[in-house]
Design an enzyme around this catalytic site. Structure first.
Site, PDB file in Angstrom:
ATOM      1  N   HIS A  17       0.850  -1.037   0.000  1.00 57.82           N
ATOM      2  CA  HIS A  17      -0.072  -0.058   0.171  1.00 57.82           C
ATOM      3  C   HIS A  17       0.920   1.140  -0.070  1.00 57.82           C
ATOM      4  O   HIS A  17       0.625   2.263  -0.716  1.00 57.82           O
ATOM      5  CB  HIS A  17      -0.937   0.032   1.243  1.00 57.82           C
ATOM      6  CG  HIS A  17      -1.843  -0.952   1.295  1.00 57.82           C
ATOM      7  ND1 HIS A  17      -2.048  -1.961   2.401  1.00 57.82           N
ATOM      8  CD2 HIS A  17      -2.806  -1.640   0.447  1.00 57.82           C
ATOM      9  CE1 HIS A  17      -2.943  -2.708   2.349  1.00 57.82           C
ATOM     10  NE2 HIS A  17      -3.580  -2.430   1.047  1.00 57.82           N
ATOM     11  N   LYS A  41     -17.936  -7.252   7.794  1.00 57.98           N
ATOM     12  CA  LYS A  41     -16.541  -7.602   7.567  1.00 57.98           C
ATOM     13  C   LYS A  41     -15.823  -7.725   9.137  1.00 57.98           C
ATOM     14  O   LYS A  41     -16.194  -6.933   9.838  1.00 57.98           O
ATOM     15  CB  LYS A  41     -15.834  -6.951   6.436  1.00 57.98           C
ATOM     16  CG  LYS A  41     -15.050  -7.700   5.552  1.00 57.98           C
ATOM     17  CD  LYS A  41     -14.451  -6.541   4.669  1.00 57.98           C
ATOM     18  CE  LYS A  41     -13.228  -7.104   3.871  1.00 57.98           C
ATOM     19  NZ  LYS A  41     -12.641  -6.297   2.963  1.00 57.98           N
ATOM     20  N   ARG A  90      -1.712  -5.907  -8.478  1.00 58.89           N
ATOM     21  CA  ARG A  90      -0.718  -7.040  -8.302  1.00 58.89           C
ATOM     22  C   ARG A  90      -0.636  -7.986  -9.235  1.00 58.89           C
ATOM     23  O   ARG A  90       0.505  -8.416  -9.723  1.00 58.89           O
ATOM     24  CB  ARG A  90      -0.768  -7.596  -6.706  1.00 58.89           C
ATOM     25  CG  ARG A  90      -0.487  -6.692  -5.601  1.00 58.89           C
ATOM     26  CD  ARG A  90      -1.170  -7.283  -4.486  1.00 58.89           C
ATOM     27  NE  ARG A  90      -2.504  -7.175  -4.458  1.00 58.89           N
ATOM     28  CZ  ARG A  90      -3.223  -7.499  -3.446  1.00 58.89           C
ATOM     29  NH1 ARG A  90      -2.816  -7.741  -2.257  1.00 58.89           N
ATOM     30  NH2 ARG A  90      -4.496  -7.409  -3.507  1.00 58.89           N
ATOM     31  N   SER A 127      -2.598  -8.019   2.603  1.00 56.53           N
ATOM     32  CA  SER A 127      -2.910  -7.852   4.250  1.00 56.53           C
ATOM     33  C   SER A 127      -3.361  -9.169   4.643  1.00 56.53           C
ATOM     34  O   SER A 127      -3.043  -9.278   5.828  1.00 56.53           O
ATOM     35  CB  SER A 127      -4.119  -6.916   4.290  1.00 56.53           C
ATOM     36  OG  SER A 127      -3.786  -5.274   4.025  1.00 56.53           O
TER      37      SER A 127
HETATM   38  P1  ADP Z   1      -9.745  -3.948  -0.348  1.00 53.11           P
HETATM   39  O1  ADP Z   1     -10.329  -4.556   0.960  1.00 53.11           O
HETATM   40  O2  ADP Z   1     -10.444  -2.985  -1.037  1.00 53.11           O
HETATM   41  O3  ADP Z   1      -9.139  -4.779  -1.280  1.00 53.11           O
HETATM   42  P2  ADP Z   1      -6.941  -3.674   0.556  1.00 53.11           P
HETATM   43  O4  ADP Z   1      -6.650  -2.738   1.572  1.00 53.11           O
HETATM   44  O5  ADP Z   1      -6.617  -4.923   0.552  1.00 53.11           O
HETATM   45  O6  ADP Z   1      -8.658  -3.294   0.133  1.00 53.11           O
HETATM   46  O7  ADP Z   1      -6.137  -2.927  -0.877  1.00 53.11           O
HETATM   47  C1  ADP Z   1      -6.439  -1.437  -1.065  1.00 53.11           C
HETATM   48  C2  ADP Z   1      -5.818  -1.300  -2.459  1.00 53.11           C
HETATM   49  O8  ADP Z   1      -4.327  -1.513  -2.109  1.00 53.11           O
HETATM   50  C3  ADP Z   1      -6.194  -1.991  -3.745  1.00 53.11           C
HETATM   51  O9  ADP Z   1      -6.141  -1.347  -4.807  1.00 53.11           O
HETATM   52  C4  ADP Z   1      -4.996  -3.159  -3.676  1.00 53.11           C
HETATM   53  O10 ADP Z   1      -5.107  -3.839  -5.068  1.00 53.11           O
HETATM   54  C5  ADP Z   1      -4.001  -2.521  -3.421  1.00 53.11           C
HETATM   55  N1  ADP Z   1      -2.887  -3.339  -2.681  1.00 53.11           N
HETATM   56  C6  ADP Z   1      -2.939  -4.363  -1.792  1.00 53.11           C
HETATM   57  N2  ADP Z   1      -1.779  -4.874  -1.752  1.00 53.11           N
HETATM   58  C7  ADP Z   1      -0.718  -4.115  -2.614  1.00 53.11           C
HETATM   59  C8  ADP Z   1       0.477  -4.571  -2.750  1.00 53.11           C
HETATM   60  N3  ADP Z   1       1.172  -5.564  -2.275  1.00 53.11           N
HETATM   61  N4  ADP Z   1       0.963  -3.746  -3.898  1.00 53.11           N
HETATM   62  C9  ADP Z   1       0.171  -2.855  -4.457  1.00 53.11           C
HETATM   63  N5  ADP Z   1      -1.121  -2.568  -4.205  1.00 53.11           N
HETATM   64  C10 ADP Z   1      -1.437  -3.219  -3.230  1.00 53.11           C
END
Ligand code: ADP
Length: 151
Positions: A17, A41, A90, A127
């Site tokens: 992120h 959730k 990703r 995450s």
């Molecule tokens: P959601 O519940 O909307 O998937 P996340 O917190 O998992 O929320 O992810 C938010 C954003 O960050 C999404 O666009 C996701 O693709 C991106 N993201 C998550 N992990 C990574 C990573 N390792 N590298 C780049 N972007 C990421």
């Protein structure tokens, strides 16, 4: 003023992120990191913790705001005068999922979704994997910013 919303659960924020956020700062005048609240959730971290990890990380970055929201992301963008949604990609699975959401958001509004491809070094991080490493006593510090601490 180019304002983007970076929406997500951030449970917790990872180095993936923060990579997208840091690179987004080159493109936008302001980024609102918007933590979506979904009553159905189950999260590992309380909303307050998820906000605090990100706020502390970006305490010296005036272009970043951290907020929480409920409801549709496009409605939140309109309320906050944000013209863009920022998302990270990703892999092909992310692409398929994000494509449908971006098309839907485009039908519902004028807001453009801007995708950044993840950096090679952080593309494998999610995450959910971080939470698994935490639960099982692994060295999660390698995967998250320093401000994230296990409960
Ligand atoms: P959601 O519940 O909307 O998937 P996340 O917190 O998992 O929320 O992810 C938010 C954003 O960050 C999404 O666009 C996701 O693709 C991106 N993201 C998550 N992990 C990574 C990573 N390792 N590298 C780049 N972007 C990421």
């Amino acid at each position: 003023m180019k304002r983007a919303v970076f929406p997500g659960s951030f449970d917790p924020i990872t180095l993936g992120h923060s990579d997208i956020i840091n690179r987004g700062l080159q493109l936008f005048d302001e980024i609102i990191i918007a933590i979506g609240v979904n009553a159905d959730k189950k999260y590992m971290f309380d909303l307050e913790d998820r906000v605090s990890f990100i706020k502390t990380l970006y305490r010296n970055e005036p272009k970043i705001k951290v907020e929480t929201y409920t409801g549709l992301t496009v409605d939140y963008c309109k309320e906050n005068n944000a013209q863009f949604i920022l998302r990270g990609l990703r892999n092909p699975a992310d692409f398929e999922f994000e494509k449908a959401i971006a098309h839907t958001n485009r039908v519902l509004s004028e807001i453009e979704t801007v995708f950044l491809l993840t950096s090679v070094k952080t593309s494998y991080i999610s995450s959910s994997i971080v939470r698994d490493v935490m639960r099982n006593g692994g060295d999660y510090k390698l995967l998250v910013p320093k401000t994230v601490v296990k409960k």
